[in-house]
Design a protein around this motif. Structure first.
Motif, PDB file in Angstrom:
ATOM      1  N   MET A 180       0.846  -1.190   0.000  1.00  0.00           N
ATOM      2  CA  MET A 180       0.000   0.000   0.000  1.00  0.00           C
ATOM      3  C   MET A 180       0.885   1.245   0.000  1.00  0.00           C
ATOM      4  SD  MET A 180      -2.838   1.268   2.780  1.00  0.00           S
ATOM      5  CE  MET A 180      -3.853  -0.161   2.452  1.00  0.00           C
ATOM      6  N   ALA A 181       0.611   2.146  -0.902  1.00  0.00           N
ATOM      7  CA  ALA A 181       1.431   3.351  -1.024  1.00  0.00           C
ATOM      8  C   ALA A 181       1.224   4.254   0.185  1.00  0.00           C
ATOM      9  CB  ALA A 181       1.059   4.102  -2.298  1.00  0.00           C
ATOM     10  N   ALA A 182       2.300   4.892   0.629  1.00  0.00           N
ATOM     11  CA  ALA A 182       2.224   5.790   1.775  1.00  0.00           C
ATOM     12  C   ALA A 182       1.407   7.024   1.407  1.00  0.00           C
ATOM     13  CB  ALA A 182       3.627   6.194   2.214  1.00  0.00           C
ATOM     14  N   LYS A 183       0.720   7.572   2.404  1.00  0.00           N
ATOM     15  CA  LYS A 183      -0.065   8.776   2.158  1.00  0.00           C
ATOM     16  C   LYS A 183       0.846   9.941   1.847  1.00  0.00           C
ATOM     17  CE  LYS A 183      -4.339   8.119   4.783  1.00  0.00           C
ATOM     18  NZ  LYS A 183      -5.206   8.711   5.832  1.00  0.00           N
ATOM     19  N   ARG A 184       0.410  10.764   0.909  1.00  0.00           N
ATOM     20  CA  ARG A 184       1.172  11.971   0.570  1.00  0.00           C
ATOM     21  C   ARG A 184       1.014  13.014   1.667  1.00  0.00           C
ATOM     22  NH1 ARG A 184      -1.103  14.158  -4.718  1.00  0.00           N
ATOM     23  NH2 ARG A 184       0.606  15.632  -4.482  1.00  0.00           N
ATOM     24  N   ASP A 185       2.021  13.813   1.803  1.00  0.00           N
ATOM     25  CA  ASP A 185       1.960  14.912   2.751  1.00  0.00           C
ATOM     26  C   ASP A 185       0.811  15.839   2.374  1.00  0.00           C
ATOM     27  OD1 ASP A 185       3.552  16.580   4.924  1.00  0.00           O
ATOM     28  OD2 ASP A 185       2.991  17.953   3.313  1.00  0.00           O
ATOM     29  N   TYR A 186      -0.015  16.241   3.347  1.00  0.00           N
ATOM     30  CA  TYR A 186      -1.181  17.062   3.053  1.00  0.00           C
ATOM     31  C   TYR A 186      -0.805  18.411   2.439  1.00  0.00           C
ATOM     32  CZ  TYR A 186      -4.160  13.791   5.654  1.00  0.00           C
ATOM     33  OH  TYR A 186      -4.865  12.683   6.069  1.00  0.00           O
ATOM     34  N   TYR A 187       0.311  18.961   2.846  1.00  0.00           N
ATOM     35  CA  TYR A 187       0.750  20.223   2.267  1.00  0.00           C
ATOM     36  C   TYR A 187       1.109  20.041   0.790  1.00  0.00           C
ATOM     37  CZ  TYR A 187       0.913  22.241   6.952  1.00  0.00           C
ATOM     38  OH  TYR A 187       0.577  22.716   8.205  1.00  0.00           O
ATOM     39  N   ASP A 188       1.719  18.898   0.469  1.00  0.00           N
ATOM     40  CA  ASP A 188       2.038  18.609  -0.931  1.00  0.00           C
ATOM     41  C   ASP A 188       0.768  18.398  -1.749  1.00  0.00           C
ATOM     42  OD1 ASP A 188       4.714  18.780  -0.379  1.00  0.00           O
ATOM     43  OD2 ASP A 188       5.016  16.612  -0.150  1.00  0.00           O
ATOM     44  N   VAL A 189      -0.218  17.765  -1.148  1.00  0.00           N
ATOM     45  CA  VAL A 189      -1.484  17.525  -1.850  1.00  0.00           C
ATOM     46  C   VAL A 189      -2.118  18.847  -2.278  1.00  0.00           C
ATOM     47  CG1 VAL A 189      -3.849  16.679  -1.613  1.00  0.00           C
ATOM     48  CG2 VAL A 189      -1.944  15.330  -0.711  1.00  0.00           C
ATOM     49  N   LEU A 190      -2.113  19.820  -1.375  1.00  0.00           N
ATOM     50  CA  LEU A 190      -2.714  21.124  -1.694  1.00  0.00           C
ATOM     51  C   LEU A 190      -1.751  22.076  -2.393  1.00  0.00           C
ATOM     52  CD1 LEU A 190      -4.841  21.857   1.521  1.00  0.00           C
ATOM     53  CD2 LEU A 190      -5.537  20.779  -0.621  1.00  0.00           C
ATOM     54  N   GLY A 191      -0.467  21.682  -2.435  1.00  0.00           N
ATOM     55  CA  GLY A 191       0.514  22.511  -3.118  1.00  0.00           C
ATOM     56  C   GLY A 191       0.831  23.809  -2.409  1.00  0.00           C
ATOM     57  N   VAL A 192       0.863  23.765  -1.072  1.00  0.00           N
ATOM     58  CA  VAL A 192       1.176  24.960  -0.287  1.00  0.00           C
ATOM     59  C   VAL A 192       2.337  24.655   0.657  1.00  0.00           C
ATOM     60  CG1 VAL A 192      -1.187  25.844  -0.388  1.00  0.00           C
ATOM     61  CG2 VAL A 192      -0.513  24.346   1.501  1.00  0.00           C
ATOM     62  N   SER A 193       2.972  25.692   1.132  1.00  0.00           N
ATOM     63  CA  SER A 193       4.082  25.515   2.068  1.00  0.00           C
ATOM     64  C   SER A 193       3.541  25.280   3.470  1.00  0.00           C
ATOM     65  CB  SER A 193       4.979  26.756   2.059  1.00  0.00           C
ATOM     66  OG  SER A 193       4.275  27.884   2.553  1.00  0.00           O
ATOM     67  N   ARG A 194       4.402  24.801   4.359  1.00  0.00           N
ATOM     68  CA  ARG A 194       3.964  24.480   5.715  1.00  0.00           C
ATOM     69  C   ARG A 194       3.647  25.729   6.533  1.00  0.00           C
ATOM     70  NH1 ARG A 194       4.663  19.098   6.426  1.00  0.00           N
ATOM     71  NH2 ARG A 194       4.114  19.227   8.641  1.00  0.00           N
ATOM     72  N   ASN A 195       4.118  26.867   6.101  1.00  0.00           N
ATOM     73  CA  ASN A 195       3.802  28.101   6.826  1.00  0.00           C
ATOM     74  C   ASN A 195       2.694  28.905   6.140  1.00  0.00           C
ATOM     75  OD1 ASN A 195       5.191  28.949   4.584  1.00  0.00           O
ATOM     76  ND2 ASN A 195       6.705  30.175   5.690  1.00  0.00           N
ATOM     77  N   ALA A 196       1.965  28.265   5.230  1.00  0.00           N
ATOM     78  CA  ALA A 196       0.868  28.941   4.542  1.00  0.00           C
ATOM     79  C   ALA A 196      -0.232  29.300   5.541  1.00  0.00           C
ATOM     80  CB  ALA A 196       0.310  28.052   3.430  1.00  0.00           C
ATOM     81  N   ASP A 197      -0.852  30.479   5.370  1.00  0.00           N
ATOM     82  CA  ASP A 197      -1.928  30.867   6.276  1.00  0.00           C
ATOM     83  C   ASP A 197      -3.250  30.239   5.831  1.00  0.00           C
ATOM     84  OD1 ASP A 197      -2.756  32.332   4.063  1.00  0.00           O
ATOM     85  OD2 ASP A 197      -2.117  34.251   4.880  1.00  0.00           O
TER      86      ASP A 197
END
Length: 331
Positions: A1-18
């Motif tokens: 089973m493939a690992a879940k993608r990082d949620y920030y990568d899924v939405l295409g935003v940085s981790r410090n996005a507001d």
């Protein structure tokens, strides 16, 4: 089973996005991958699932905080050190890779789906302020969406008297298919400028058997020369001859319903007001109750006098001065 993608990568935003940036990215992707615009596209269905799952976490301050600290383990009940799981986003990823029944609860999804479904099914140029209501899906095969139609906002202009006395207006609206819809709109007596009239069920149609939206019309009230309106009250002015102000008398005053004769008291001063009770506009909430009309008196000063009139006026002036001198001497 493939690992879940990082949620920030899924939405295409940085981790410090507001929150605003996250929401904007989510709306864009949800519209892009929505099943109704990607019929039969398995990859789009998967992306739509991932995007919604990501936003359900990153769009919630508490869940986002947990995710930033523990990652996916924050919501894995079997993981060591996991935080409390979350409810309200039921089971993506059912058997055979399909979707189990899921529901969206809480407020953070409403505005988005109001935009998604409003954009697809609402009227052109309209705008929904009702948000999303009643979304339910039972899998992308044989699914059933139900949502309220989009509210439509438009404007209408009426004359000063039409707003004061009420009227019926015919309006023409262009529908999404280009056809013209004609509606009769009743403007209630006492309509105020800037207020809106709501026609229930006259907005964009709903989807999946959902209720239609409403039509909101903002009313612009025109002006009338010599009349000023404040709420239900009317303000006007009247020119009174100098002699009438001095000796008293009567003067004709214009009202919304015609001319009336007003009494001018002896010695009336310029700028004083006459109140005509009940001569204003009807109240929108209580049509039987009317405002008042306030008439400001303006004294007409003669700009030219005949020699005889000027002589009499000078005699009046001298008599006034003489009276004042005698009064001072007696004191």
């Amino acid at each position: 089973m493939a690992a879940k993608r990082d949620y920030y990568d899924v939405l295409g935003v940085s981790r410090n996005a507001d929150a605003s940036t996250i929401k904007k990215a989510y709306r864009k992707l949800a519209k892009k991958y929505h099943p109704d615009t990607n019929q039969g596209d398995a990859r789009a269905e998967q992306m739509f699932k991932e995007v919604n799952e990501a936003y359900d976490v990153l769009g919630d301050p508490e869940k986002k905080k947990m995710y930033d600290q523990f990652g996916h383990a924050a919501f894995d009940q079997n993981a060591q050190g996991a935080g409390q799981g979350f409810s309200g986003f039921g089971g993506f990823g059912g058997q055979n890779g399909g979707y189990r029944e899921f529901h969206f609860e809480g407020g953070n999804m409403d505005d988005l789906f109001g935009d998604i479904f409003g954009g697809m099914f609402g009227g052109s140029g309209s705008r929904s302020n009702s948000g999303f209501s009643g979304f339910h899906s039972q899998g992308f095969g044989g699914r059933s969406y139900q949502s309220r139609g989009q509210d439509i906002h438009t404007e209408i202009s009426v004359s000063f008297d039409e707003a004061a006395f009420g009227c019926d207006k015919m309006i023409r609206l262009q529908k999404e298919d280009g056809s013209i819809q004609t509606l009769q709109v009743h403007i209630p007596e006492g309509m105020e400028d800037g207020k809106s009239i709501r026609l229930r069920g006259k907005g964009a149609p709903g989807t999946g058997g959902g209720q239609p939206g409403d039509l909101f019309m903002k009313v612009h009230v025109g002006t009338r020369l010599g009349f000023e309106r404040k709420g239900s009250d009317i303000y006007t002015t009247v020119q009174v001859p100098f002699t009438t102000a001095v000796f008293g008398g009567e003067v004709m005053v214009e009202t919304l319903t015609g001319r009336v004769l007003c009494k001018i008291r002896k010695g009336t001063q310029s700028g004083s007001r006459i109140r005509l009770k009940g001569k204003g506009v009807a109240s929108m909430n209580q049509p039987s109750v009317h405002g008042d009309q306030y008439v400001t008196v303006q004294i007409q000063v003669p700009t030219s006098l005949s020699p005889e009139a000027e002589q009499k006026l000078r005699e009046y002036e001298a008599a006034c001065k003489g009276g004042r001198r005698r009064g001072n001497s007696a004191a």
